[in-house]
Design an enzyme around this catalytic site. Sequence first.
Site, PDB file in Angstrom:
ATOM      1  N   GLY A  26       0.839  -1.186   0.000  1.00 52.58           N
ATOM      2  CA  GLY A  26       0.000   0.000   0.000  1.00 52.58           C
ATOM      3  C   GLY A  26       0.874   1.235   0.000  1.00 52.58           C
ATOM      4  CD  GLN A  64       3.717   5.928   2.281  1.00 54.50           C
ATOM      5  OE1 GLN A  64       2.665   5.397   1.949  1.00 54.50           O
ATOM      6  NE2 GLN A  64       4.771   5.245   2.696  1.00 54.50           N
ATOM      7  CB  CYS A  70       6.158   2.330   6.812  1.00 60.30           C
ATOM      8  SG  CYS A  70       5.501   3.826   6.060  1.00 60.30           S
ATOM      9  CG  LEU A  71       6.883   1.460   0.708  1.00 59.67           C
ATOM     10  CD1 LEU A  71       6.119   1.776  -0.570  1.00 59.67           C
ATOM     11  CD2 LEU A  71       7.988   0.453   0.459  1.00 59.67           C
ATOM     12  CG  HIS A 116       0.394   1.322   7.318  1.00 61.59           C
ATOM     13  ND1 HIS A 116       1.397   0.953   8.179  1.00 61.59           N
ATOM     14  CD2 HIS A 116       0.997   2.059   6.348  1.00 61.59           C
ATOM     15  CE1 HIS A 116       2.553   1.452   7.751  1.00 61.59           C
ATOM     16  NE2 HIS A 116       2.339   2.127   6.632  1.00 61.59           N
ATOM     17  CD  GLU A 117      -0.408   2.657   2.917  1.00 58.66           C
ATOM     18  OE1 GLU A 117       0.016   3.841   2.879  1.00 58.66           O
ATOM     19  OE2 GLU A 117       0.367   1.686   2.987  1.00 58.66           O
ATOM     20  CG  HIS A 158       1.125   7.145   5.518  1.00 59.24           C
ATOM     21  ND1 HIS A 158       2.286   7.600   6.109  1.00 59.24           N
ATOM     22  CD2 HIS A 158       1.338   5.832   5.253  1.00 59.24           C
ATOM     23  CE1 HIS A 158       3.157   6.608   6.198  1.00 59.24           C
ATOM     24  NE2 HIS A 158       2.605   5.524   5.682  1.00 59.24           N
TER      25      HIS A 158
END
Length: 180
Positions: A47, A52, A100-101, A142-143, A146
Amino acid sequence: MSQPAIAQLGATVLSQPAEPVTDIYHGDTRKLIQEMLDTVKQANGVGIAAPQLFAPWRIIVIASSPNPRYPDAPQMEPMVMINPKILWRSDSIEKGWEGCLSVAKKRGLVPRHTSIEVSWLTEDGHSRHQKFSGFVARVIQHECDHLDGKTFIDRIESPDELIDESEYMARQATETNPLT
């Protein structure tokens, strides 16, 4: 094809709430969505959220698929969610390991609701409403964090629940093959 830069922990865009998308048909919106789809695949993510990629808009892509970072992720077609809203959360909460990226080379044990109900707009402007559970519910939460200026680190309950990704992978290998 080169991968766009991914905002890393400490970048201002990751700590600020994202703005609602008002024109989903705008060329910049379409371009951003394509960059998100490409980046999540190239980076072995499951995701990604627009912040991001340094874009302060309420767009997430859920793209669960087995990959080197998430070998047990369920396979699904990528799903673009514009202006997603979590309408309901189950009372049941489970801790699970997340990466996480934007938090390179770290994993954290994060409590999340096991089921959620979400509404959003599709890329075509259609309104959708659906319940999700398990891994996909975790990725959506999670997304969406953000979009609210949070990372998974904000949800960890103890410093001991943040580890290096190499340690996480070693633990996973041991659990898969207990004889090692």
